[in-house]
Structures are given as structure tokens and as C-alpha cells.
Design an enzyme around this catalytic site. Structure first.
Site, PDB file in Angstrom:
ATOM      1  N   LYS A 139     -22.932 -36.584  30.574  1.00  0.00           N
ATOM      2  CA  LYS A 139     -21.823 -37.411  30.695  1.00  0.00           C
ATOM      3  C   LYS A 139     -21.738 -38.151  32.151  1.00  0.00           C
ATOM      4  O   LYS A 139     -21.127 -37.628  33.144  1.00  0.00           O
ATOM      5  CB  LYS A 139     -20.479 -36.108  30.471  1.00  0.00           C
ATOM      6  CG  LYS A 139     -19.291 -36.847  30.484  1.00  0.00           C
ATOM      7  CD  LYS A 139     -18.210 -35.757  30.097  1.00  0.00           C
ATOM      8  CE  LYS A 139     -16.706 -36.269  30.116  1.00  0.00           C
ATOM      9  NZ  LYS A 139     -16.394 -37.325  29.230  1.00  0.00           N
ATOM     10  N   GLU A 180     -20.271 -42.209  17.507  1.00  0.00           N
ATOM     11  CA  GLU A 180     -18.871 -41.609  18.189  1.00  0.00           C
ATOM     12  C   GLU A 180     -18.018 -42.748  18.461  1.00  0.00           C
ATOM     13  O   GLU A 180     -18.366 -43.948  18.488  1.00  0.00           O
ATOM     14  CB  GLU A 180     -19.250 -40.887  19.299  1.00  0.00           C
ATOM     15  CG  GLU A 180     -19.702 -41.393  20.586  1.00  0.00           C
ATOM     16  CD  GLU A 180     -20.275 -40.294  21.558  1.00  0.00           C
ATOM     17  OE1 GLU A 180     -19.973 -39.437  21.767  1.00  0.00           O
ATOM     18  OE2 GLU A 180     -21.189 -40.827  22.039  1.00  0.00           O
ATOM     19  N   ARG A 184     -29.562 -48.359  50.311  1.00  0.00           N
ATOM     20  CA  ARG A 184     -29.646 -48.500  48.943  1.00  0.00           C
ATOM     21  C   ARG A 184     -31.438 -48.363  48.608  1.00  0.00           C
ATOM     22  O   ARG A 184     -32.368 -48.922  49.161  1.00  0.00           O
ATOM     23  CB  ARG A 184     -29.413 -49.845  48.348  1.00  0.00           C
ATOM     24  CG  ARG A 184     -29.430 -50.066  46.879  1.00  0.00           C
ATOM     25  CD  ARG A 184     -28.747 -51.511  46.750  1.00  0.00           C
ATOM     26  NE  ARG A 184     -28.763 -51.822  44.969  1.00  0.00           N
ATOM     27  CZ  ARG A 184     -30.039 -52.321  44.595  1.00  0.00           C
ATOM     28  NH1 ARG A 184     -30.802 -52.784  45.096  1.00  0.00           N
ATOM     29  NH2 ARG A 184     -29.822 -52.408  43.059  1.00  0.00           N
ATOM     30  N   ARG A 215     -20.902 -27.711  30.506  1.00  0.00           N
ATOM     31  CA  ARG A 215     -21.468 -28.983  30.352  1.00  0.00           C
ATOM     32  C   ARG A 215     -21.465 -29.814  31.600  1.00  0.00           C
ATOM     33  O   ARG A 215     -22.549 -30.387  31.645  1.00  0.00           O
ATOM     34  CB  ARG A 215     -20.401 -30.001  29.419  1.00  0.00           C
ATOM     35  CG  ARG A 215     -20.901 -31.220  29.126  1.00  0.00           C
ATOM     36  CD  ARG A 215     -20.075 -32.036  28.047  1.00  0.00           C
ATOM     37  NE  ARG A 215     -18.926 -32.301  28.590  1.00  0.00           N
ATOM     38  CZ  ARG A 215     -17.865 -32.880  27.744  1.00  0.00           C
ATOM     39  NH1 ARG A 215     -18.227 -33.348  26.559  1.00  0.00           N
ATOM     40  NH2 ARG A 215     -16.850 -33.147  28.467  1.00  0.00           N
ATOM     41  N   TYR A 230     -19.316 -36.669  35.334  1.00  0.00           N
ATOM     42  CA  TYR A 230     -17.869 -36.562  35.339  1.00  0.00           C
ATOM     43  C   TYR A 230     -17.386 -35.544  34.255  1.00  0.00           C
ATOM     44  O   TYR A 230     -18.310 -35.264  33.333  1.00  0.00           O
ATOM     45  CB  TYR A 230     -17.153 -37.604  35.570  1.00  0.00           C
ATOM     46  CG  TYR A 230     -16.906 -38.514  34.161  1.00  0.00           C
ATOM     47  CD1 TYR A 230     -18.094 -39.115  33.308  1.00  0.00           C
ATOM     48  CD2 TYR A 230     -15.948 -38.478  33.353  1.00  0.00           C
ATOM     49  CE1 TYR A 230     -17.898 -39.918  32.307  1.00  0.00           C
ATOM     50  CE2 TYR A 230     -15.601 -39.254  32.006  1.00  0.00           C
ATOM     51  CZ  TYR A 230     -16.680 -39.742  31.649  1.00  0.00           C
ATOM     52  OH  TYR A 230     -16.440 -40.413  30.287  1.00  0.00           O
TER      53      TYR A 230
HETATM   54  N1  PLP Z   1     -17.678 -38.582  23.403  1.00  0.00           N
HETATM   55  C1  PLP Z   1     -17.654 -39.539  24.399  1.00  0.00           C
HETATM   56  C2  PLP Z   1     -18.518 -40.838  24.514  1.00  0.00           C
HETATM   57  C3  PLP Z   1     -16.791 -39.509  25.471  1.00  0.00           C
HETATM   58  O1  PLP Z   1     -16.647 -40.277  26.388  1.00  0.00           O
HETATM   59  C4  PLP Z   1     -15.919 -38.173  25.284  1.00  0.00           C
HETATM   60  C5  PLP Z   1     -14.668 -37.813  26.191  1.00  0.00           C
HETATM   61  O2  PLP Z   1     -14.880 -38.391  27.443  1.00  0.00           O
HETATM   62  C6  PLP Z   1     -16.228 -37.526  24.058  1.00  0.00           C
HETATM   63  C7  PLP Z   1     -17.017 -37.778  22.934  1.00  0.00           C
HETATM   64  C8  PLP Z   1     -15.042 -36.273  23.865  1.00  0.00           C
HETATM   65  O3  PLP Z   1     -15.620 -35.325  24.653  1.00  0.00           O
HETATM   66  P1  PLP Z   1     -14.515 -34.181  25.314  1.00  0.00           P
HETATM   67  O4  PLP Z   1     -14.050 -33.568  23.814  1.00  0.00           O
HETATM   68  O5  PLP Z   1     -15.477 -33.046  25.972  1.00  0.00           O
HETATM   69  O6  PLP Z   1     -13.369 -34.776  25.955  1.00  0.00           O
END
Ligand code: PLP
Length: 286
Positions: free
Chosen positions: A150, A182, A101, A52, A33
């Protein structure tokens, strides 16, 4: 009023938009996403999000269902149809519906599922929370080892947000091997002696699009940026802390695990970076 959403080539009222129960996104969290913000009816950092997305798809051996330019047109059409001035656009692409599935990936010609919808957020840029800052707790990082992709596997970040809520704070920072990775949905930073410190890029964190822009703007403004991990103790003893994400931009963090950071109020570096980010990214919005 009902939103118009996008599902597999069609613009539909949200009540009429459906996805199969056999969709790999639903059964296996087999999907990726992006979230792109909208300010003044324009898309912020769209090329970064599109790039990305392409990388996430490639890492998972998923075929990109459309070109970045076509994706941009869908984003713009949703902004137009829903009259979004400030808000977010959520995009999800899954490995599609193989009709049953199975753990094995379906044949490569299985059509991916593409869904986009808008979230109106009036006042997003002028968010009053940025004036007061937010509080975080730390929590063990037990996510998988490919956080650079992501994916829609967001159960643990959701649990971490709930843990924060229970602790009466706003968010959580993940810690692995004693070092901050993070935030639940954002990249983490501290400031010490004028130097901005944020974890270096690897498979351990998402390569934030806002992070890339903020690091670039900071360096262009002659600020010192060091990309390395830091501990919670170092963060608690820093002059400032903040996080970045597409939906929050630059957000000051004023307390970590009950300890005030710096003066306990948003610091000048975070405040300045938020201003620069909003100014510059608005100029480049499409
Ligand atoms: N880290 C994580 C785990 C995230 O889910 C997100 C955004 O959803 C970010 C960092 C920040 O990324 P961005 O600046 O691309 O939104």
C-alpha cells in the site's frame, strides 16, 4: 476549526505541522499508508490495518517506527483530540529525510517520517449513496506490479478517478489482460446465481482489509464465495456488483461502462453484506 495532527512524535495544530522538502515520500513516493475508519469514536478493523502496514514496511525494507499498540494509542488520541465520531484516520510512513536527493535508499538508521491526521465524515455509516449505488467505467490497469504493497504512489488511481469524473460516473475498475483487477481505491466483486465472486489475492491487487472481513462474514453466513478473476462482460451480465473499502464499507455498483448490472439498483447480497459488515465490525471496534 484547526485539526490536531501527529508528526514524528508530536501533536500539533495542522498549520504548524511540517515535513522536509528532502523527505523521500515527497521526492520519490517512497512511503506507505493506511486508512482506518472510525465509527462511534472507535476504530474499525484496526488489527488488520496494523498488520498490513507492517507487511508493506517489511516488503520495502523499511523499519517499523513503532509497535502496533503505540500506533493504536496515537490513533485513539487523535480521535479524542479532534472529537471524531464518524470519519477516517490517515496514516503515512515514509523512508524519511536523508538531507539530500538520491535514488539509493538512505542508511537504515535514517528516521522514518510518521504522519497521521483525521478526516471527520459525519454520516459515514448511513451514507445515502449506498442506498442508490454507484456507476463505474473500466480503464486499463497500467500500475506497477506490486499493488499488494500500500504505497503512496497514487497518481494513476487519481487519473482514473478523473477519467470517471469526466465520464460522469463515480469510479473506475482497472482491467489487465482482459480481467478486472480492482477499483481505483477498492476491491471489486460480482454476484451470479447467489455466488459472490472476487479476484484471488496476489501481487496484482491490494489485499483489502475490508475484503478479508467481508469474505469471512459471507462464508460465516453460509454464502458461497469464489476467489477468481472476472471480465467486464461477466460483470455486466451478473446479478449484482459491489466494491469494498475501509472508507466505503460495502458499496453497490449499479452500472459498468454504461450497462446496468442486474436490475440497475443495489442488489440484496450487497445490501445484506453491508449490514453484516457494519454490525460485526462495530462490535469488534477498538
Ligand atoms: N484496492 C486499492 C487499490 C485500494 O487503494 C484500497 C483502499 O484504499 C482497497 C483495495 C481496499 O482496501 P481496504 O479494504 O483495506 O481499505
Amino acid at each position: 476549526m484547526s485539526r490536531t495532527v501527529y508528526v514524528n512524535g508530536e501533536y500539533l495544530p495542522e498549520e504548524e505541522a511540517t515535513v522536509s522538502i528532502f523527505d523521500r515520500g515527497f521526492l520519490m513516493a517512497d512511503g506507505v499508508y493506511e486508512v482506518t475508519s472510525v465509527l462511534g469514536g472507535k476504530l474499525i478493523d484496526f488489527p488488520g490495518h496494523a498488520a498490513r502496514l507492517e507487511r508493506s514496511l517489511a516488503e520495502l525494507e523499511m523499519t517499523a517506527p513503532m509497535k502496533a499498540q503505540d500506533l493504536l494509542e496515537v490513533h485513539r488520541e487523535l480521535v479524542r483530540r479532534n472529537g471524531i465520531d464518524e470519519g477516517l484516520i490517515y496514516l503515512q510512513i515514509t523512508r524519511g529525510n536523508p538531507g539530500d536527493r538520491d535514488f539509493a535508499f538512505p542508511p537504515a538508521d535514517t528516521k522514518p517520517t510518521v504522519v497521521l491526521f483525521t478526516q471527520a465524515k459525519p454520516g459515514l455509516a448511513a451514507n445515502p449513496t449506498a442506498k442508490v449505488g454507484i456507476k463505474v467505467i473500466s480503464i486499463p490497469d497500467i500500475r506497477w506490479g506490486r499493488r499488494d504493497i500500500k504505497t503512496v504512489q497514487l497518481l494513476y488511481p487519481s487519473m482514473a478517478k478523473m477519467a470517471a469524473k469526466k465520464a460522469h460516473v463515480d469510479d473506475a475498475w482497472f482491467v489487465e489482460d482482459g480481467l478486472v483487477t480492482e477499483g481505483t481505491s477498492n476491491n471489486a466483486y460480482i454476484v451470479k446465481g447467489g455466488k459472490i465472486i472476487t479476484r484471488d489475492l496476489s501481487n496484482d491487487i491490494l489485499h483489502g482489509i475490508t475484503r478479508a472481513a467481508v469474505v469471512r462474514f459471507a462464508r460465516e453466513a453460509q454464502m458461497d464465495v469464489e476467489e477468481r478473476p472476472f471480465t467486464i462482460e461477466e460483470a455486466q451480465g451478473a446479478d449484482e456488483a459491489f466494491f469494498t473499502s475501509a472508507s466505503a464499507f460495502v458499496m453497490p455498483v449499479i452500472e459498468i461502462d454504461g450497462k446496468a448490472v442486474g436490475t440497475g439498483a443495489p442488489g440484496p447480497v450487497a445490501v445484506r453484506l453491508r449490514e453484516i459488515y457494519l454490525d460485526e465490525s462495530l462490535k469488534a471496534a477498538v
